[in-house]
Design a protein around this motif. Structure first.
Motif, PDB file in Angstrom:
ATOM      1  N   UNK A  28       0.773  -1.318   0.141  1.00  0.00           N
ATOM      2  CA  UNK A  28       0.073   0.092   0.079  1.00  0.00           C
ATOM      3  C   UNK A  28       0.786   1.232   0.027  1.00  0.00           C
ATOM      4  N   UNK A  29       0.286   2.369  -0.239  1.00  0.00           N
ATOM      5  CA  UNK A  29       1.036   3.798  -0.192  1.00  0.00           C
ATOM      6  C   UNK A  29       1.075   4.151   1.231  1.00  0.00           C
ATOM      7  N   UNK A  30       2.251   4.293   1.718  1.00  0.00           N
ATOM      8  CA  UNK A  30       2.578   4.728   3.008  1.00  0.00           C
ATOM      9  C   UNK A  30       3.334   6.065   3.009  1.00  0.00           C
ATOM     10  N   UNK A  31       3.325   6.770   4.017  1.00  0.00           N
ATOM     11  CA  UNK A  31       4.182   7.773   4.457  1.00  0.00           C
ATOM     12  C   UNK A  31       4.320   7.850   5.934  1.00  0.00           C
ATOM     13  N   UNK A  32       5.639   8.043   6.330  1.00  0.00           N
ATOM     14  CA  UNK A  32       5.743   7.958   7.806  1.00  0.00           C
ATOM     15  C   UNK A  32       7.280   8.703   8.247  1.00  0.00           C
ATOM     16  N   UNK A  33       7.463   8.909   9.283  1.00  0.00           N
ATOM     17  CA  UNK A  33       8.657   9.295   9.914  1.00  0.00           C
ATOM     18  C   UNK A  33       8.463   8.978  11.641  1.00  0.00           C
ATOM     19  N   UNK A  34       9.349   9.041  12.225  1.00  0.00           N
ATOM     20  CA  UNK A  34       9.462   8.359  13.542  1.00  0.00           C
ATOM     21  C   UNK A  34       8.166   8.874  14.755  1.00  0.00           C
ATOM     22  N   UNK A  35       7.571   9.878  14.242  1.00  0.00           N
ATOM     23  CA  UNK A  35       6.467  10.306  15.089  1.00  0.00           C
ATOM     24  C   UNK A  35       5.072  10.112  14.519  1.00  0.00           C
TER      25      UNK A  35
END
Length: 96
Positions: A28-35
């Motif tokens: 799936x399309x995802x976007x993330x950083x540690x927070x």
């Protein structure tokens, strides 16, 4: 749009957020950083926010979909990542 949120107590929120996003990033399309993170599932997004004491998970259904099933799938995946910690507590609350 049906939606719900759970604030899940854990000191490892950032780790679980990143694990879930990386795991689902293959499909799936995802976007993330540690927070913070977002996974765009076919029936709606899962939004994640991590802090020092909890992981906040918001599930939203867009169009046809089963919110209870979405909650269960998310909880099952996060509990697999948290196996050393024990079962995480998900107290889903509907959003208006």
């Amino acid at each position: 749009m049906p939606a719900s949120r759970a604030v899940v107590p854990t000191a490892h929120a950032s780790r679980y957020l990143q694990q879930l996003c990386k795991h689902w990033g293959h499909k799936f399309e995802v976007s993330f950083d540690p927070a913070q993170g977002r996974v765009k599932l076919p029936f709606g997004p899962v939004d994640l926010l991590a802090d020092d004491v909890a992981l906040t998970v918001t599930c939203t259904i867009e169009g046809d979909g089963d919110l209870a099933r979405m909650q269960q799938v998310v909880a099952d995946h996060l509990n697999r990542f948290a196996h050393r910690e024990g079962e995480l507590a998900f107290a889903w609350q509907p959003l208006a």
